[in-house]
Every structure is written in structure tokens, then in C-alpha cells.
Design a protein around this motif. Structure first.
Motif, PDB file in Angstrom:
ATOM      1  N   CYS A  64     -23.941 -32.257 -13.980  1.00  0.00           N
ATOM      2  CA  CYS A  64     -23.458 -33.650 -13.900  1.00  0.00           C
ATOM      3  C   CYS A  64     -23.397 -34.051 -12.430  1.00  0.00           C
ATOM      4  O   CYS A  64     -22.900 -33.301 -11.590  1.00  0.00           O
ATOM      5  N   CYS A 124     -19.810 -23.577 -15.423  1.00  0.00           N
ATOM      6  CA  CYS A 124     -20.468 -24.667 -16.148  1.00  0.00           C
ATOM      7  C   CYS A 124     -21.975 -24.561 -15.986  1.00  0.00           C
ATOM      8  O   CYS A 124     -22.478 -24.317 -14.891  1.00  0.00           O
ATOM      9  N   ARG A 173     -23.211 -37.971 -26.570  1.00  0.00           N
ATOM     10  CA  ARG A 173     -21.748 -37.880 -26.686  1.00  0.00           C
ATOM     11  C   ARG A 173     -21.169 -38.850 -27.717  1.00  0.00           C
ATOM     12  O   ARG A 173     -20.187 -38.526 -28.378  1.00  0.00           O
ATOM     13  N   ARG A 209     -23.919 -27.114 -16.663  1.00  0.00           N
ATOM     14  CA  ARG A 209     -24.445 -28.470 -16.527  1.00  0.00           C
ATOM     15  C   ARG A 209     -24.611 -28.865 -15.071  1.00  0.00           C
ATOM     16  O   ARG A 209     -24.107 -28.203 -14.167  1.00  0.00           O
ATOM     17  N   TYR A 249     -21.678 -36.085 -10.845  1.00  0.00           N
ATOM     18  CA  TYR A 249     -20.395 -36.513 -10.291  1.00  0.00           C
ATOM     19  C   TYR A 249     -19.396 -35.380 -10.137  1.00  0.00           C
ATOM     20  O   TYR A 249     -18.371 -35.546  -9.475  1.00  0.00           O
ATOM     21  N   CYS A 250     -19.618 -34.226 -10.746  1.00  0.00           N
ATOM     22  CA  CYS A 250     -18.547 -33.245 -10.945  1.00  0.00           C
ATOM     23  C   CYS A 250     -18.705 -32.011 -10.058  1.00  0.00           C
ATOM     24  O   CYS A 250     -19.779 -31.414  -9.990  1.00  0.00           O
ATOM     25  N   LEU A 255     -17.720 -29.108 -10.550  1.00  0.00           N
ATOM     26  CA  LEU A 255     -17.973 -27.855 -11.279  1.00  0.00           C
ATOM     27  C   LEU A 255     -19.446 -27.675 -11.632  1.00  0.00           C
ATOM     28  O   LEU A 255     -19.814 -26.657 -12.213  1.00  0.00           O
ATOM     29  N   ARG A 256     -20.283 -28.652 -11.292  1.00  0.00           N
ATOM     30  CA  ARG A 256     -21.705 -28.554 -11.670  1.00  0.00           C
ATOM     31  C   ARG A 256     -22.268 -27.220 -11.188  1.00  0.00           C
ATOM     32  O   ARG A 256     -21.897 -26.695 -10.127  1.00  0.00           O
ATOM     33  N   GLY A 262     -15.555 -26.074 -18.222  1.00  0.00           N
ATOM     34  CA  GLY A 262     -16.942 -26.468 -18.098  1.00  0.00           C
ATOM     35  C   GLY A 262     -17.717 -25.991 -19.331  1.00  0.00           C
ATOM     36  O   GLY A 262     -17.164 -25.307 -20.198  1.00  0.00           O
ATOM     37  N   GLU A 263     -18.988 -26.359 -19.416  1.00  0.00           N
ATOM     38  CA  GLU A 263     -19.799 -25.860 -20.535  1.00  0.00           C
ATOM     39  C   GLU A 263     -20.214 -24.430 -20.200  1.00  0.00           C
ATOM     40  O   GLU A 263     -21.226 -24.196 -19.529  1.00  0.00           O
TER      41      GLU A 263
HETATM   42 FE1  SF4 Z   1     -20.255 -31.901 -16.372  1.00  0.00          FE
HETATM   43 FE2  SF4 Z   1     -17.936 -31.113 -17.574  1.00  0.00          FE
HETATM   44 FE3  SF4 Z   1     -19.578 -29.337 -16.375  1.00  0.00          FE
HETATM   45 FE4  SF4 Z   1     -18.227 -31.041 -14.889  1.00  0.00          FE
HETATM   46  S1  SF4 Z   1     -17.347 -29.468 -16.176  1.00  0.00           S
HETATM   47  S2  SF4 Z   1     -20.397 -30.454 -14.641  1.00  0.00           S
HETATM   48  S3  SF4 Z   1     -18.201 -32.861 -16.188  1.00  0.00           S
HETATM   49  S4  SF4 Z   1     -20.054 -30.604 -18.181  1.00  0.00           S
END
Ligand code: SF4
Ligand code: SAM
Length: 367
Positions: free
Chosen positions: A56, A52, A172, A54, A58-59, A61-62, A98-99
Motif C-alpha cells: 500500500c 505485511c 474491499r 502488501r 500510504y502505509c 508497514l508496506r 498486516g496481511e
Molecule cells: Fe496495506 Fe494494511 Fe499492509 Fe498497511 S498493514 S501495507 S494498510 S495491507
């Protein structure tokens, strides 16, 4: 459709008397039965990449979480999972990731096209914030649905927990409107109990579900991940203590119930995150208060634990066959039945229409 006002929603969201809450859950379960019936639709989830770009807050996978080994499934592995979904009797395969920039538009398009050509499955994509051009291409290849939770309708909180990737990208909510306009079934949703999330914003979340006329609505608890700024406590969005929404399961049940009442025909999953915070009853309780979808995990075992959005995720050690058996057992124990078709919005299946298959599967489970 009951027109619950914001004030009424707030009253229910702050309700804590067990007898009153039971009234709410009986009401939402009756609305579920009337509008989408007793079927519970199974959507096979394939977590195709944990990469990913991104950050985020909270996540797990950031991108900044460098402790997490990353994987990306091959085309053949994804197609194998789709065939397995069909063999297990699911009507839908969901490709989530993820992105990941290496999931190119053309690569995804070819996989969607292959699944649609070789199976009778509905294809749902959940690949983050992608361009309208990409979304249009995938739709033209046969993709049926797109999931993109908006996480919270509070714009200030969303900006804090979900930093933009590049200037000029669509937000979004706008993306969800475009997704619907392209002819997808559109899925949004929120996390419940995010630090900084107020009761007022939860009521707005439900009103936003209705305003967007979402086809699918995913609601799950926020679960802290220590390798993220929000989960470690390094980031604390400001809020008065009396306004902070708790992250417990009851708050999630209230949100599912109110969402069912306000959006009676939407498909609403009982989420893995709910099953994570209450392993024994969480998923079943979600189904009792208004949900009508479950998402058994089909991701190959060697990748499962690496898709660590939050810690201690439920069903990480089970095989796809285990998940299938366990979920079908839960469905039948509720006196409900597994949907047989693609289970799109508005498809109401009756027990009579699926009975031969449902009863034979039940016999298999008993054996
Ligand atoms: Fe954000 Fe989705 Fe990447 Fe998690 S997987 S960091 S929620 S974009
Ligand atoms: N990358 C895509 C996206 O962000 O839409 C899809 C994958 S993302 C992991 C799927 C969902 O996981 C997010 O929409 C978010 O609601 C949920 N999620 C992420 N971190 C979470 C956490 N700590 N607790 C609960 N849910 C979380």
C-alpha cells in the motif's frame, strides 16, 4: 434517517464558516445522543503482527519498507492481552495486523476460540483481505466483527494507492458485503486527505457507508509516512488543486459528523490518527461531533513503536494502564460514560444501567 443528498453533503464538506460548522456539530451530536446514547465503548486494540505482504502506497508497514524491524506476537502474548482487556473493563478485543501469511487461518481460529471460551469479550478481527473460507472459519469459531476500511470509494485512486496482491482477489467493497452476509458486524472506513482525493469522492464515501449499511465506520486523517511513495511525494495522483481534500482535522470532524447523521446507529470511533494530529483535543473533539467508540492500545510496550503505520503515532509510549486511565478521564470530562457491555450495534446503554461501576471508577481516578 435524514436523507442528505450528494449535493447537500458536498455543501457541508466545503463549508468553512465557524457558525455553520457549529450547527453541523450540534446536529450530529444530537443524532448521536438520540440513536446510540451517551456511552463510549472501549475496544482494546492488539496489533498482533507488523509483517505485511502488501505494498500500500500510504502505509509504513508496506513490505518494501525494509528499515522497519518486524514482529509477530505469540499466542500466549495475545491471550494475555485479551485477559488484560477484560480486567480493564473493556467489552471487546480487536486483533489487527498486516496481511501476514504466517497468521494462518487455523492459528487465528484457535486463538479466537480460546478468547471466546475464556472471556466474555466480543472479538473483532482486522487482518486485511483474507479469503471467504478463512472469514467463514473465524466466524464459526466465534469472531464477532471484522474491520476492513475501503480507504476511498474512488476506484481509480484506490487502484493507484493500493496495488492488488494477486489477480482475481475480491475487492474491499465486495469483501465487506460477504463479511456482513457471514453474520459479522462489518466495519469499513476511509482516510481523509489522501493526495488525489476529491470532495466528490468524500461525499461518495458517505453514501457508500450508507449503501453498505456498515455497523462500524472508521474515519481518520491520512498522515504522510516518509518511507512510502505517497508520503515521500514520489507518487502524486493527479487532481486539480481546487478538488484536493485537505488532510487537516476539521475535514475529519466534518466527515464524522455527516457520517453520524447519515448512518445514525453505526459505531464510529474517534481514532488514534485524529489524536495524533491534535494530541490535546483531537480524540475528544471526535467524540463531540458524533463518535462513540475509542480504541485504547493493549499492544505490549516492546512492540508498540514497531507498528508504525504513520510517524509520531499517539499513545506509543503509554502503558495499557496509562491509556485506560487517560481515555476514561477524557470520557468523564465530556460528561459521558464508559460502556460496560460488548457495545455492538444497537446496544444502547444508559448512565443508570452502568452507574455503580462508572461512579466507582471515577472515584478511583480522582484518588
Ligand atoms: Fe496495506 Fe494494511 Fe499492509 Fe498497511 S498493514 S501495507 S494498510 S495491507
Ligand atoms: N492490514 C489491514 C488493512 O489494511 O486493513 C489492517 C491494518 S492497516 C495498518 C489499518 C488501517 O491503517 C488502514 O485501513 C488504513 O486506513 C490505516 N492507515 C495506513 N496507513 C495510514 C496513514 N499513512 N495514515 C493514516 N492511516 C493509515
Amino acid at each position: 434517517m435524514p436523507d442528505l443528498s450528494k449535493l447537500e453533503l458536498l455543501g457541508w464538506l466545503r463549508e468553512s464558516r465557524p457558525a455553520r460548522l457549529q450547527e453541523l456539530y450540534d446536529w450530529s451530536d444530537a443524532v448521536r445522543n438520540e440513536h446510540v446514547g451517551g456511552a463510549i465503548h472501549l475496544r482494546g486494540l492488539v496489533e498482533i503482527s507488523s509483517n505485511c505482504e502488501r505494498q500500500c502506497m500510504y502505509c509504513g508497514l508496506r513490505q518494501a519498507n525494509q528499515a522497519l524491524p518486524r514482529y509477530r506476537m505469540t499466542r500466549e502474548e495475545i491471550l494475555d492481552c485479551a485477559h488484560q482487556a477484560e480486567r480493564l473493563g473493556y467489552g471487546t478485543v480487536v486483533m489487527q495486523a498486516g496481511e501476514d501469511d504466517l497468521l494462518t487461518a487455523e492459528w487465528i481460529a484457535e486463538i479466537v476460540w480460546s478468547i471466546k471460551r475464556k472471556t466474555a469479550l466480543a472479538v473483532t478481527l482486522s487482518l486485511g483481505e483474507r479469503t471467504e473460507k478463512e472469514l467463514r472459519l473465524w466466524r464459526s469459531m466465534g469472531a464477532d466483527r471484522y474491520l476492513l476500511r475501503f480507504e476511498t470509494s474512488d476506484p481509480a485512486l484506490f487502484r493507484i494507492i493500493h496495488p492488488p496482491r494477486r489477480a482475481g482477489g475480491l475487492d474491499r467493497l465486495t469483501l465487506l458485503r460477504r463479511i456482513k452476509a457471514l453474520g459479522y458486524e462489518a466495519g469499513g472506513g476511509v482516510m481523509v486527505g489522501i493526495p488525489g482525493q476529491s470532495f466528490d469522492s468524500l461525499a461518495e464515501d458517505i453514501l457508500t457507508f450508507r449503501a453498505l449499511d456498515l455497523d462500524m465506520i472508521g474515519i481518520g486523517p491520512y498522515i504522510p509516512h516518509a518511507a512510502t511513495p505517497l508520503g515521500s511525494g514520489a507518487l502524486r495522483p493527479p487532481i486539480a488543486a481546487s478538488e484536493q481534500v485537505p488532510a487537516g482535522e476539521e475535514m475529519v470532524y466534518k466527515m464524522i459528523a455527516l457520517t453520524r447523521i447519515v448512518c445514525p446507529t453505526a459505531n464510529i470511533p474517534s481514532t488514534t490518527a485524529l489524536a495524533t494530529i491534535n494530541r490535546v483535543e483531537g480524540r475528544k473533539n471526535g467524540l463531540k461531533v458524533g463518535a462513540n467508540v475509542v480504541m485504547p492500545n493493549l499492544t505490549p510496550a516492546r512492540y508498540r513503536s514497531l507498528y508504525e503505520i504513520y510517524p509520531e503515532k499517539a499513545c506509543v509510549d503509554e502503558s495499557a494502564a496509562d491509556c485506560n486511565q487517560c481515555l476514561r478521564g477524557q470520557i468523564y470530562s465530556l460528561g459521558r460514560f464508559a460502556g460496560q457491555g460488548q457495545g455492538g450495534r444497537g446496544a444502547v446503554e444508559t448512565l443508570a444501567s452502568v452507574l455503580p461501576d462508572a461512579s466507582s471508577r471515577f472515584v478511583q481516578l480522582q484518588a
